[in-house]
Design an enzyme around this catalytic site. Structure first.
Site, short mmCIF file in Angstrom:
data_model
loop_
_atom_site.label_atom_id
_atom_site.label_comp_id
_atom_site.label_asym_id
_atom_site.label_seq_id
_atom_site.Cartn_x
_atom_site.Cartn_y
_atom_site.Cartn_z
N SER A 36 -5.37 0.37 3.58
CA SER A 36 -5.28 1.83 3.69
C SER A 36 -3.88 2.34 3.41
CB SER A 36 -5.71 2.26 5.10
OG SER A 36 -7.02 1.81 5.38
N PHE A 37 -2.87 1.54 3.77
CA PHE A 37 -1.48 2.02 3.69
C PHE A 37 -0.63 1.26 2.68
CE2 PHE A 37 -2.85 3.10 8.02
CZ PHE A 37 -2.57 4.45 8.03
N ALA A 38 -1.09 0.13 2.19
CA ALA A 38 -0.19 -0.72 1.39
C ALA A 38 -0.95 -1.54 0.36
CB ALA A 38 0.58 -1.65 2.32
N LYS A 39 -0.20 -2.03 -0.61
CA LYS A 39 -0.68 -3.01 -1.57
C LYS A 39 0.14 -4.28 -1.41
CE LYS A 39 -2.03 0.46 -5.03
NZ LYS A 39 -1.81 0.96 -6.42
N VAL A 40 -0.48 -5.43 -1.61
CA VAL A 40 0.21 -6.71 -1.50
C VAL A 40 0.19 -7.41 -2.85
CG1 VAL A 40 0.33 -8.94 -0.33
CG2 VAL A 40 -0.45 -6.91 0.93
N ASP A 149 -5.31 -7.36 17.46
CA ASP A 149 -6.20 -7.10 16.31
C ASP A 149 -6.60 -8.42 15.66
OD1 ASP A 149 -7.71 -5.55 14.58
OD2 ASP A 149 -6.06 -5.23 13.18
#
Length: 424
Positions: A36-40, A149
């Site tokens: 949702s917040f980042a690409k790796v 989590d």
């Protein structure tokens, strides 16, 4: 010894193969995944040719009120926990538009992918991963960190098939506790302990134990113990411990799962007790050695009031304190094994060579003064035999030349253990 060269802060360029070189240090190639917040991305170090994973977070995402604390927790937890079964964070870098987390590459991918392909695991295989998970969690809990989590998607594998726990964005650090309990509702519903949902305060270690029970069941069956598309129904099954075991799960893991999935956290089996059971210890390898990293420093042992960002700053490239604001200061930090008096003598000597006068401000601060330029040098003890030295231009900064800055750094080089340069 000359100080290490700092890479340009914002030099990114595209390569002929479509990849990107960031900070003249890493070549980003293929996309490994996105959230949702980042690409790796898969990355290659231009220094030693090693492979890394680079999480790229766009600045607008980092400024999201829900993302900023996740980023802080993830970095703080990963720097605090040096363990061979925890994904290692190498460094954090930032431009005005992006944040880069450079991490160890888990070449084996997610445990979830392995589980999806197999359907379920043999008991010996499931126990192998479960042993690494539980032993590493015990280490986390001893250091005051609860993951919160845990799920197969956050359990990665290295190229040798060993477990790597990742994604500490929802973790709880010691300073998160109020009255000895946590109060934030978080996690993935199918893996989250029922007391978290109640919202009346909970023990993070016991909540992680519940997640371990769900994961062990998942590994042995290929499905979840309380899976239900209707959330109220799923929570009801959790509260009544409505577990249906398939015939192929043997008696000992059934008992362990049943005790871990106790809806009452007061009577739920703790990780410490689990580790003493015969089934758990079968074919168990020696506990992984905790890696010694004198620079990252265990925050539990930190004796001063510095915050997580300050500690993160002790390793080169790991300063996040200015990521979320536009104001930039000229400052330079280093850690040293020299004592405060030796550092102050160096300040005086370097200042004299540069034509600066010396002025004592207070016990832990010395000042170099020349005209309108004031350079403050603050020395703070971090842990035994280690000090943090902060050098800041606080007045007339435009009159402080880059040449003087470099000469000042050279003057301190014999005292430096770890550098952080934030000059722009």
């Amino acid at each position: 010894m000359a100080p290490p060269q700092q890479p340009p802060r914002t030099i990114n360029r595209t390569t002929s193969d479509g990849g990107t070189i960031i900070f003249n240090k890493y070549h980003l190639t293929r996309l490994l995944g996105r959230g949702s917040f980042a690409k790796v991305y898969h990355g290659r170090s231009l220094i030693d040719n090693s492979s890394v994973a680079v999480k790229v977070i766009e600045k607008p995402a980092a400024e999201d009120p829900t993302m900023e604390p996740r980023l802080v927790r993830e970095v703080a937890a990963m720097r605090r926990l040096n363990h061979q079964n925890i994904l290692k964070l190498h460094e954090v870098m930032a431009t005005k538009t992006k944040i880069y987390l450079v991490m160890e590459l888990a070449a084996g991918g997610e445990l979830f992918t392995q589980l999806t392909r197999r359907g379920r695991m043999k008991e010996a295989t499931a126990r192998f991963y479960f042993q690494q998970l539980v032993s590493t969690l015990h280490f986390c809990h001893q250091n005051g960190v609860a993951h919160r989590d845990l799920k197969p998607q956050n359990l990665l594998l290295d190229d040798k098939g060993n477990l790597k726990i990742s994604d500490f964005g929802l973790s709880a650090l010691p300073e998160s506790h109020k009255d000895g309990l946590l109060h934030t509702s978080c996690g993935t519903p199918a893996f989250t302990a029922p007391e978290i949902i109640r919202g009346k305060g909970y023990d993070g270690a016991k909540a992680d134990a519940w997640s371990c029970g769900v994961i062990l069941f998942n590994l042995l069956t290929g499905y979840l113990p309380f899976n239900d598309g209707n959330l109220p129904n799923m929570y009801r099954k959790m509260h009544t411990r409505e577990i249906v075991f398939p015939d192929w799960i043997s008696k000992q893991p059934r008992v362990i799962i049943h005790k871990l999935l106790d809806p009452n956290p007061k009577t739920r089996m703790r990780v410490e007790k689990l580790m003493g059971l015969a089934w758990f210890k079968k074919s168990l390898k020696p506990d992984p050695a905790v890696e010694d990293d004198s620079i990252s420093l265990n925050l539990i042992k930190c004796k001063t009031g510095v915050n997580a960002f300050d500690i993160i700053s002790l390793s080169s490239g790991l300063n996040l304190s200015g990521i979320f604001e536009e104001k930039v200061k000229k400052e330079w930090w280093f850690t040293s094994t020299a004592d405060a008096e030796e550092i102050k003598k160096t300040v005086v000597g370097v200042g004299e060579r540069l034509g600066y006068g010396w002025k004592k401000m207070k016990d832990d601060v010395a000042g170099l003064v020349k005209g309108r330029v004031v350079v403050l040098v603050k020395v703070a003890e971090m842990v035994a035999e280690m000090v943090l030295v902060e050098v800041t231009v606080v007045d007339g900064g435009d009159g402080f030349s880059e040449g003087e800055w470099e000469e000042l750094k050279v003057g301190f080089q014999d005292d430096v253990v770890s550098w952080h340069d934030d000059v722009q």
